[in-house]
Motif scaffolding. Sequence first.
Motif, PDB file in Angstrom:
ATOM      1  N   GLN A 177     -12.191 -12.269  -9.688  1.00 38.16           N
ATOM      2  CA  GLN A 177     -12.422 -11.734  -8.346  1.00 38.16           C
ATOM      3  C   GLN A 177     -13.383 -12.631  -7.564  1.00 38.16           C
ATOM      4  OE1 GLN A 177     -13.900  -7.686  -8.368  1.00 38.16           O
ATOM      5  NE2 GLN A 177     -11.779  -6.970  -8.326  1.00 38.16           N
ATOM      6  N   GLU A 178     -14.425 -13.039  -8.248  1.00 37.32           N
ATOM      7  CA  GLU A 178     -15.429 -13.878  -7.596  1.00 37.32           C
ATOM      8  C   GLU A 178     -14.801 -15.228  -7.206  1.00 37.32           C
ATOM      9  OE1 GLU A 178     -18.113 -13.504  -6.284  1.00 37.32           O
ATOM     10  OE2 GLU A 178     -19.154 -15.446  -6.221  1.00 37.32           O
ATOM     11  N   SER A 215     -13.760  -9.661 -13.342  1.00 36.48           N
ATOM     12  CA  SER A 215     -14.818  -9.822 -12.350  1.00 36.48           C
ATOM     13  C   SER A 215     -15.031 -11.310 -12.038  1.00 36.48           C
ATOM     14  CB  SER A 215     -16.079  -9.089 -12.822  1.00 36.48           C
ATOM     15  OG  SER A 215     -17.154  -9.967 -12.933  1.00 36.48           O
ATOM     16  N   LYS A 220     -12.647  -6.961 -18.760  1.00 36.50           N
ATOM     17  CA  LYS A 220     -13.362  -6.576 -17.535  1.00 36.50           C
ATOM     18  C   LYS A 220     -14.178  -7.750 -16.998  1.00 36.50           C
ATOM     19  CE  LYS A 220     -13.998  -1.625 -17.476  1.00 36.50           C
ATOM     20  NZ  LYS A 220     -14.838  -0.582 -18.058  1.00 36.50           N
TER      21      LYS A 220
END
Lengths: 251, 251
Positions: free
Chosen positions: B15-16, B12, B8
């Motif tokens: 994604q950033e 993230s 996870k």
Amino acid sequence: MATEHTAKAFDSDLQELTRLVAEMGGLAERMIVESVDALIRRDIVLGKRVVAADAEIDNLQHVIEERAVLTIARRQPMAVDLREIVGAMRVATDLERIGDLAKNMGKRVAALESDFQPLKLIRGLEHMTDLVQSQVKSVLDAYAAHDLPAAMTVWKGDEEVDAICTSLFRELLTYMMEDPRSITAGTHLLFMAKNIERIGDHATNIAETIYYLIHGTPLKETRPKRDRSSSSVVLPGPIAVASNESEQEAK
Amino acid sequence: MATEHTAKAFDSDLQELTRLVAEMGGLAERMIVESVDALIRRDIVLGKRVVAADAEIDNLQHVIEERAVLTIARRQPMAVDLREIVGAMRVATDLERIGDLAKNMGKRVAALESDFQPLKLIRGLEHMTDLVQSQVKSVLDAYAAHDLPAAMTVWKGDEEVDAICTSLFRELLTYMMEDPRSITAGTHLLFMAKNIERIGDHATNIAETIYYLIHGTPLKETRPKRDRSSSSVVLPGPIAVASNESEQEAK
């Protein structure tokens, strides 16, 4: 986290990376020298050899990037160790660009095969190349030795390259105005001069990487620049030269 | 090794990174458009704004590189996950170069303030820029969507950009021969055309990164090229144009 085993493994990975960067640097230096030799001797075969050598540099960059990433993932280096790996990747990126620029010069040699022999201008290009090649050599030595003062000397020395480039541009433009038959060849020489000037910029990028390696922060100072070629205006008739303020080129 | 937590955390991070690359891409696109708008409207202020925007792109590249490296060190991603991070770094490098090239165009606008208004040539540059800007947009969309066919369309489409660049070079050289007063301005336009052509090359580099992301291997095929500008020879008098075989430019 770092056991003696991983520390040793990291050192050996880093050594191999440094060796690859040095190999790439040697190739880049040779390409710079040969591209200008090819120009001076109108040696199209040598020009083509420079073009061909670029594939080797590209390949080395990929190898360096791949190994750097694997080293980071496997050894999880922190602080200065991590910077060493990132530094090697950055230097490889600049060397790859230097290879591209030398290759572009090599390509232009074939187009220059004409009666156009402006010896004075070609000598000017040669002088500029000597300077840039010694800048590249010095900065690679500084990288190998982690010698920050030497790196900063290169960084500041680029101003001289810029000044030579700007004056070469003006001379070339004047030449082209006086003899329109020289326009095509003059244009190729303008692009070659600009390529050499940009190789100098990449040498300063490498100097900045050395600063980052040693200090852990980016160099904040603004580099003094005297390249006015992007804003040179040469007027026909009684030679009048105007020039606007110039800003930093690469980076 | 990858627990649900690290998986996870990796997602993230990724994604950033993707968001930052998209932000950088948006900036680069805007710089391309504005640099040519500045040329067409002789808008020196806009040209200077393009020059200033480059610092933002450079800064974003550093942020992306830093985060990418930290993600690799912390999450130890393997296989496709690792390629995603390397891919983001590569795309950021190409976008940084695109920013540099657009900045260089922005700088030249000030030098063009003269009576030199070769509308047909400037229209040609504008057309070429439209094409290149849509190539950059398409390849960034393809990157966001992991759309390989769309990326390959961009990759192949660069041939058209090269052909336009080569013909613009010939027209510009001819123009300069006919009217030596146009030599300085013509030279700036030559450099601008070359800059746009090189931006197109970086779009194809991004397409190659998408290929690598999806296949895990570099694209081996050789890209069809029609840029002959490095070997163009335009002779004065009855227009004769000679051109040597061309090789690949960037990469």
